[in-house]
Design a protein around this motif. Sequence first.
Motif: not given
Length: 403
Positions: A40-59
């Motif tokens: 199944q393909e992704w909803e978002k390629v990348m989701e970034l939250d620099l305040s939490q140092a959180k990066i998600e790929w191919f969510k």
Amino acid sequence: MSSYYKIENLEQYFKHYNKSIREPRKFWGKIASENFTWYQEWEKVMELDLSQAKIEWFKGAKVNIIKNCLDRHLAKRGDKTAIIFEPNDPKEEAQHISYNDLYVRVSKMANVLLEQGIKKGDRVCIYLPMIPELAVSVLACARIGAIHSVVFAGFSSTAVAARINDSDCKMVITSDGGFRGNKSIDLKGIIDDALTNCPGVETVLVAKRTHTPINMKQGRDQWLQPLLDAASDNNVAEIMDAEDPLFILYTSGSTGKPKGMVHTTAGYMVYTAYTFKNVFNYEENDIHWCTADIGWITGHSYILYGPLLNGATTVIFEGVPSYPDFSRFWEVIEKHKVTQFYTAPTAIRALAKENLSYIQKYPLASLKVIGSVGEPINEEAWHWYNDHVGGKTMPPSRHLVAD
């Protein structure tokens, strides 16, 4: 293959690099969608939250990295060699394991893990020498969604125990022993010592390598080969979320307590495959040899996952560069016609101290790319490497330094 997946020249490199900086979501999304198999393909390629140092790929994507390493290659590359195993002793015959063979071995190992109660999300410690069972165990864990934690088979029982407890491993996969040069190492004895302080480990699977006498604890320890012999080779890869953990790998601990680094599935898959293909300029019939241990991140990425994701042939070397003498690296390159050679500055400096006769008897004409990894390489060592291993014949773009 996507036009963005393979870089052909320096001009194209800068074009791709600039696009990856300006439009990273579009750039990586195109590479991911056109070069890998997804449930199944992704909803978002990348989701970034620099305040939490959180990066998600191919969510939101669903994928299995081993389906991409093995299953999808079988139709066209089933008979191609996936792994060349070069043993510690040069008198022992090398093994050539095809993609078909590796698929069967990984499927059987995956079923053994399942039969032993390992399920998606469980942690498995792998403490093995550089033998095919190490690769098979890593890939089998990823196939069923278990999280592998490979511990370098040179660490002490105290270091092993700390890593097992920190990652809460249920199982350990080890061997009776390992060979390193003219020595043998009692790996099972080290594990026995470690497990006196690891109450969470329920099962130990033991591969045979040195065939030395060892203690087997009843109810906990089992020989691996009989389980593999009885296992089915029919295994369906687990459907994993893009952000599911793939593996835990610990820092060396040289600057304090070892830290467990968690790598998730899809982002690691896409990046490792892409960098292997382009950093090493890998072509279909090349033979790639990274001399690192699979116990380190370089080994994970550029002995196993990167090469196999690209349908490449990769060398697993059990030995050391000085055994039986200081010509061993060059003998292996010549023997297997290695095209990409990736080693550490420490090894280069040690070999550069030896007589040039060790290297001069081997033409090394197959080499197309030479590289160093793990630490900065000093100028003197690099020139020796370039002159005597690279033969001063490779263009500058083939001189790879990845520190």
